[in-house]
Design a protein around this motif. Structure first.
Motif, PDB file in Angstrom:
ATOM      1  N   ARG A  12      -6.862  14.320  -0.047  1.00 42.78           N
ATOM      2  CA  ARG A  12      -6.978  14.396  -1.509  1.00 42.78           C
ATOM      3  C   ARG A  12      -6.153  15.593  -1.975  1.00 42.78           C
ATOM      4  O   ARG A  12      -6.401  16.734  -1.577  1.00 42.78           O
ATOM      5  CB  ARG A  12      -8.439  14.550  -1.945  1.00 42.78           C
ATOM      6  CG  ARG A  12      -8.594  14.715  -3.465  1.00 42.78           C
ATOM      7  CD  ARG A  12     -10.052  14.906  -3.869  1.00 42.78           C
ATOM      8  NE  ARG A  12     -10.161  15.324  -5.257  1.00 42.78           N
ATOM      9  CZ  ARG A  12     -10.174  14.480  -6.295  1.00 42.78           C
ATOM     10  NH1 ARG A  12     -10.105  13.187  -6.081  1.00 42.78           N
ATOM     11  NH2 ARG A  12     -10.265  14.942  -7.538  1.00 42.78           N
ATOM     12  N   ASN A  13      -5.162  15.342  -2.806  1.00 42.18           N
ATOM     13  CA  ASN A  13      -4.325  16.404  -3.371  1.00 42.18           C
ATOM     14  C   ASN A  13      -3.748  17.312  -2.284  1.00 42.18           C
ATOM     15  O   ASN A  13      -3.949  18.531  -2.293  1.00 42.18           O
ATOM     16  CB  ASN A  13      -5.122  17.225  -4.393  1.00 42.18           C
ATOM     17  CG  ASN A  13      -5.519  16.402  -5.611  1.00 42.18           C
ATOM     18  OD1 ASN A  13      -4.904  15.367  -5.908  1.00 42.18           O
ATOM     19  ND2 ASN A  13      -6.540  16.844  -6.317  1.00 42.18           N
ATOM     20  N   ASP A  39      -6.002   7.873   0.741  1.00 40.61           N
ATOM     21  CA  ASP A  39      -5.822   8.733  -0.430  1.00 40.61           C
ATOM     22  C   ASP A  39      -7.099   8.680  -1.256  1.00 40.61           C
ATOM     23  O   ASP A  39      -7.380   7.709  -1.951  1.00 40.61           O
ATOM     24  CB  ASP A  39      -4.620   8.262  -1.247  1.00 40.61           C
ATOM     25  CG  ASP A  39      -4.374   9.149  -2.465  1.00 40.61           C
ATOM     26  OD1 ASP A  39      -5.070  10.169  -2.603  1.00 40.61           O
ATOM     27  OD2 ASP A  39      -3.498   8.811  -3.275  1.00 40.61           O
ATOM     28  N   SER A  42      -6.276  11.170  -5.172  1.00 44.90           N
ATOM     29  CA  SER A  42      -5.377  12.286  -5.469  1.00 44.90           C
ATOM     30  C   SER A  42      -4.823  12.204  -6.894  1.00 44.90           C
ATOM     31  O   SER A  42      -4.522  11.120  -7.398  1.00 44.90           O
ATOM     32  CB  SER A  42      -4.208  12.306  -4.489  1.00 44.90           C
ATOM     33  OG  SER A  42      -4.644  12.605  -3.178  1.00 44.90           O
ATOM     34  N   THR A  46       0.658  13.547  -4.196  1.00 44.02           N
ATOM     35  CA  THR A  46       0.334  12.908  -2.917  1.00 44.02           C
ATOM     36  C   THR A  46       0.731  11.434  -2.866  1.00 44.02           C
ATOM     37  O   THR A  46       1.375  10.998  -1.902  1.00 44.02           O
ATOM     38  CB  THR A  46      -1.167  13.078  -2.597  1.00 44.02           C
ATOM     39  OG1 THR A  46      -1.425  14.469  -2.349  1.00 44.02           O
ATOM     40  CG2 THR A  46      -1.581  12.264  -1.384  1.00 44.02           C
ATOM     41  N   ARG A  71     -12.956  17.358  -4.904  1.00 38.69           N
ATOM     42  CA  ARG A  71     -12.877  17.277  -3.447  1.00 38.69           C
ATOM     43  C   ARG A  71     -14.285  17.302  -2.878  1.00 38.69           C
ATOM     44  O   ARG A  71     -15.129  18.064  -3.341  1.00 38.69           O
ATOM     45  CB  ARG A  71     -12.062  18.464  -2.897  1.00 38.69           C
ATOM     46  CG  ARG A  71     -11.923  18.470  -1.378  1.00 38.69           C
ATOM     47  CD  ARG A  71     -11.180  19.709  -0.914  1.00 38.69           C
ATOM     48  NE  ARG A  71      -9.794  19.711  -1.366  1.00 38.69           N
ATOM     49  CZ  ARG A  71      -8.804  19.138  -0.691  1.00 38.69           C
ATOM     50  NH1 ARG A  71      -9.043  18.525   0.454  1.00 38.69           N
ATOM     51  NH2 ARG A  71      -7.577  19.178  -1.157  1.00 38.69           N
TER      52      ARG A  71
END
Length: 310
Positions: A12-13, A39, A42, A46, A71
């Protein structure tokens, strides 16, 4: 060497770090048969970075989950891992690895792990060692024990992963799994060898809010797993010389104490918790190495410091 492996990467990110991980996997002497990157909602670059690599390598695929708005370590990461794991047939692979996207791996990393596991069929899970790279290029170890595989590169024999029931969807999943391996007669280990040392680009425990919250979360995780107070105190004292000095250990201890005082729930597996209490008692009395060796001897698995059966 014909054994194949699949990588599953919750993310994530991760635009700040992920190119280094992607490039270091592409550069492996033995590339994965498949790499599933999940993913987890994100909102940075990303998705665009993943799309670029997918177009170049047909063994990379992406599973996209909706954005939850933040997150989520622990259960969130494992839920994302299973979103990828559920897309494969595990029996199609010899090995499976949960791999984070904030690492720089040496080129022979997976080749050497497979070689060691092929040499010893009772190694169920293993990894190399994590290092932090400073601005001057100096590397310092994150100091993980030899009796565990590291959570950011959990490399598993598929048969072992299936037998232990996979990962628990809670904080301390990466400790519970190794103890469960030992309880069932498997070896969990990691090696500090030059070709197995990888760079952890994000400091451990700092991926959500800040490092103190991470340390308190670790204390809660130990409580959830079933760790007793004396072992938790010993662990906190042992880490007094790790950054953040003193305060990090106090945060860990407070995380455990607050969980106990507020009656947080604990892992509902009586057999596991009984095994853990006995292990921790013996580790305090005799040291981890002697305790691990005694467990291995129970299963006729006398091992040396490298995790190889004698």
């Amino acid at each position: 060497m014909t054994k194949n492996y699949v990588l599953i990467s919750p993310c994530r990110n991760e635009s700040e770090y992920m190119r280094e991980t992607l490039d270091s996997v592409v550069a492996q002497t033995i590339q994965p048969a498949k790499w599933i990157i999940v993913d987890d909602g994100s909102t940075d670059a990303t998705p665009q970075i993943l799309s670029h690599y997918m177009q170049q390598y047909d063994w990379i695929s992406v599973v996209t989950l909706p954005d939850r708005g933040h997150r989520a370590v622990g259960p969130g990461v494992i839920n994302a891992f299973y979103a990828g794991y559920e897309t494969i047939r595990p029996k199609d692979y010899d090995y499976v690895c949960k791999l984070d996207l904030d690492l720089r791996l040496p080129p022979r990393y997976f080749e050497l792990l497979i070689s060691k596991m092929e040499a010893n069929p009772r190694i169920g899970t293993c990894s190399g060692k994590a290092y932090i790279e400073h601005a001057n290029g100096q590397l310092t170890p994150e100091n993980h024990g030899d009796e565990t595989s590291l959570g950011m590169t959990k490399f598993y024999r598929v048969s072992c992963f299936e037998q232990i029931g996979g990962f628990v969807r809670e904080v301390m999943w990466d400790g519970i799994d190794c103890h469960t391996c030992r309880m069932l007669g498997w070896i969990a280990c990691s090696w500090d060898e030059p070709d197995l040392r990888f760079v952890h680009l994000r400091p451990m425990g700092s991926s959500q809010q800040n490092i103190y919250v991470g340390r308190m979360r670790h204390g809660y995780g130990q409580y959830f797993m079933g760790t007793g107070f004396l072992y938790m105190l010993a662990s906190a004292l042992y880490r007094l010389n790790e950054k953040p000095f003193v305060l990090g250990s106090l945060a860990m201890l407070w995380g455990w104490l607050r969980s106990a005082l507020t009656g947080k729930h604990r892992y509902e597996n009586p057999e596991f918790r009984q095994f853990l209490v006995e292990y921790q008692k013996n580790a305090l009395l005799h040291g981890k190495k002697k305790t691990i060796d005694a467990i291995h001897e129970k299963f006729n698995l006398s091992t040396d410091a490298q995790g190889n059966t004698k």
